[in-house]
Design a protein around this motif. Sequence first.
Motif: not given
Lengths: 200, 200
Positions: A69-71, A75-79, A151-168, B73-74
Amino acid sequence: MEEEGATTVSSRVLAQRVGTTAAQVRKDLSLFGTFGTRGLGYEVRSLRERLREILGLAQEWPIALIGAGRIGSALFEYPNLRRRGFEIVTILDRDPRKIGRSWDGVRIRSIDEVGEVIERLRIKVALVAVPASEAQGVVDRLVGCGIRGILNLAPARLRVPDGVTVNEVDLALELEVISYALGARGTVPGEIRQDVTSDP
Amino acid sequence: MEEEGATTVSSRVLAQRVGTTAAQVRKDLSLFGTFGTRGLGYEVRSLRERLREILGLAQEWPIALIGAGRIGSALFEYPNLRRRGFEIVTILDRDPRKIGRSWDGVRIRSIDEVGEVIERLRIKVALVAVPASEAQGVVDRLVGCGIRGILNLAPARLRVPDGVTVNEVDLALELEVISYALGARGTVPGEIRQDVTSDP
């Protein structure tokens, strides 16, 4: 600094560049071993290499982008993601109108191919840019396929198991940091104000 | 919690929700005055109101978006900015092909109108989503027009005078946080590894 032709650098100059103190620079680096020589400073090139190793950037990281989508597009174009060692090598979405298209040579595939693609391209890190309501389901699937960093850009708090790193990245939160700073400079009423001024 | 029907909440429950300790919650809140009653906890509604005041969210913040490209836009479409008190009320760009268009009823204006627009709409906060090479010039102009807070999504380090707050979102840096975490779990060579394992 390497591009500027510098061969050595002091902790004082490093501190100035990043907005901290020379003592903090030395302390932080000391956590990772022995760097530099007292009185001579750091050798720029080897310091750069060591920092790249510490940050896990001695390798390139192939990235899966989830959400076209737009976000996702931003991201894809992010320099300079690529210049800093991150390359989006696959894009996954669930929208049949998007699947099959390409962005700059990278084909958008169905999210149902996620397991096969992640294994084939040896992807460990994903950028998640899906609607908040879909984020946890997508992340559960990614983790099940072997993804270890998100790396999460969705405005949602995520649950992941130990050993997985999430950055929001939460843009509303980043704006709140600013509104707080502006508010603390005088528009906040009563009780708070007494804390920030010396006026009784 | 208010939406869930809760009328009071303990520091322990608050701590669980945000991933910290009850002592830290109490300590943090105490910086801003007296909250809650020992043994009874916090009254949800008044705590919410006080937190909104502290964060500068008792008011709505009209926001200027600078840059009508993909990242702009995003940002414009980013969910729940408005619900959290931030509303993009003007969009400014320098590209004649974009000026005059509208996004969801908000007209894209020339960056040359920045002074007039910011004064008329009483805007204090701007979102900057322009190419890195243009960011400092744009920010100098914004500050000159009275902008006091800037959220910067251009990958550029910005200089602003005292009294102006800048917050930066650097997506490559956010990915480096992840690659560091993954690297520290075993793929980093030699000297570093000795720091994170007990193996001699």
